[in-house]
Design a protein around this motif. Structure first.
Motif, PDB file in Angstrom:
ATOM      1  N   GLY A 107       0.820  -1.211   0.000  1.00  0.00           N
ATOM      2  CA  GLY A 107       0.000   0.000   0.000  1.00  0.00           C
ATOM      3  C   GLY A 107       0.848   1.252   0.000  1.00  0.00           C
ATOM      4  N   ASP A 108       0.299   2.342   0.514  1.00  0.00           N
ATOM      5  CA  ASP A 108       1.038   3.593   0.598  1.00  0.00           C
ATOM      6  C   ASP A 108       2.230   3.444   1.542  1.00  0.00           C
ATOM      7  OD1 ASP A 108      -0.499   5.074  -1.140  1.00  0.00           O
ATOM      8  OD2 ASP A 108      -1.902   5.711   0.409  1.00  0.00           O
ATOM      9  N   PRO A 109       3.335   4.139   1.287  1.00  0.00           N
ATOM     10  CA  PRO A 109       4.480   4.082   2.204  1.00  0.00           C
ATOM     11  C   PRO A 109       4.102   4.630   3.582  1.00  0.00           C
ATOM     12  CG  PRO A 109       5.124   5.007   0.082  1.00  0.00           C
ATOM     13  CD  PRO A 109       3.631   4.936   0.071  1.00  0.00           C
ATOM     14  N   ILE A 110       4.587   3.977   4.618  1.00  0.00           N
ATOM     15  CA  ILE A 110       4.347   4.438   5.982  1.00  0.00           C
ATOM     16  C   ILE A 110       5.649   4.884   6.630  1.00  0.00           C
ATOM     17  CG2 ILE A 110       2.236   3.117   6.362  1.00  0.00           C
ATOM     18  CD1 ILE A 110       5.420   1.805   7.867  1.00  0.00           C
ATOM     19  N   GLY A 111       6.739   4.744   5.911  1.00  0.00           N
ATOM     20  CA  GLY A 111       8.036   5.146   6.427  1.00  0.00           C
ATOM     21  C   GLY A 111       9.115   4.790   5.428  1.00  0.00           C
TER      22      GLY A 111
END
Length: 263
Positions: free
Chosen positions: A109-113
């Motif tokens: 999914g979207d980058p979280i870090g």
């Protein structure tokens, strides 16, 4: 950016991984960071103190924030001569000469870090070094996801110990896709059926409590809703809400062919 439902104070295993990365790539520093509101938290650090205040950086001051934003690996050969980063406080604080970073994602999914390595002098990063860091980033994403799910299961167990009504409701909805969330729309529990039966990605799963809480705030107890994740078409679901305890809402999810009445 989503908030993360597990205790970030336990960082030993991420520190060990950061130290292993540092040794493998023979660099000055390695960090595993996650975005927390307007800050970057070094969840894993190869050299830093275990004190939380030493692991927090203003998001706008870090190169990892840009790595997360562009959603792609970033190689900077000479940070002090780079127009974007030479005046950034973190460049001086961490004595960064060169930077290599890769986004960390949950279930694609979207980058979280990001996971990054730093050199104190300019350095040309090889394709092999980049490929290694990309593999490590996938491992870190999986590890964070497992920790989140473990924390959510514990949170539900604690809630069940306080109120038999949740246990009764869960028993009545056995085998169905269930989430439990609090009044802030934060996920407390999600069962395996959400992923197995409804084929939701983890990013989609994280949106469910917010959607259900908005529906509950309007006074509705059920309705047709839409959930989506980057790169996937929206999915129509039906949700039935229960409130077995003040401050907690249990939601039963199923596929819906009805018209979407709430997004």
């Amino acid at each position: 950016m989503a908030d993360f439902a597990f205790d970030f104070s336990h960082t030993d295993e991420f520190d060990k991984l950061a130290r292993a990365i540092k040794t493998k790539l023979n660099c000055q520093t390695s960090m595993i960071s996650v975005r927390q509101d307007d800050a970057i938290l070094a969840l894993g650090h190869s050299t830093k103190s275990t004190q939380l205040e030493d692991r927090l950086f203003a998001a706008q001051d870090t190169i990892c924030t840009y790595t997360v934003k562009i959603r792609a690996p970033l190689r900077v050969v000479d940070v002090p001569s780079h127009s974007c980063w030479r005046h950034a406080p973190v460049t001086t604080t961490l004595n960064i000469g060169a930077y290599l970073g890769v986004p960390v994602r949950l279930n694609e999914g979207d980058p979280i870090g990001a996971v990054c390595v730093l050199s104190s002098a300019p350095r040309i990063w090889s394709d092999e070094e980049l490929a290694y860091l990309e593999t490590i980033a996938d491992l870190i994403g999986s590890k964070i996801e497992r920790l989140m799910l473990r924390y959510e299961q514990k949170a539900l167990s604690d809630a069940l110990a306080e109120n038999d009504a949740i246990l009764t409701t869960l028993a009545e909805t056995s085998g169905k896709a269930i989430t439990v969330h609090n009044d802030a729309g934060e996920l407390v529990f999600a069962n395996a059926a959400l992923r197995a039966d409804l084929e939701l990605t983890y990013q989609e799963l994280l949106t469910l409590p917010h959607v259900a809480q908005r529906l509950a705030s309007d006074g509705a107890r059920s309705g047709a809703v839409s959930v989506s994740a980057p790169g996937r078409p929206s999915q129509a679901l039906h949700v039935q809400l229960y409130a077995p305890k003040e401050g907690l809402t249990l939601a039963e999810w199923s596929r819906s062919d009805a018209s979407i009445t709430f997004i």
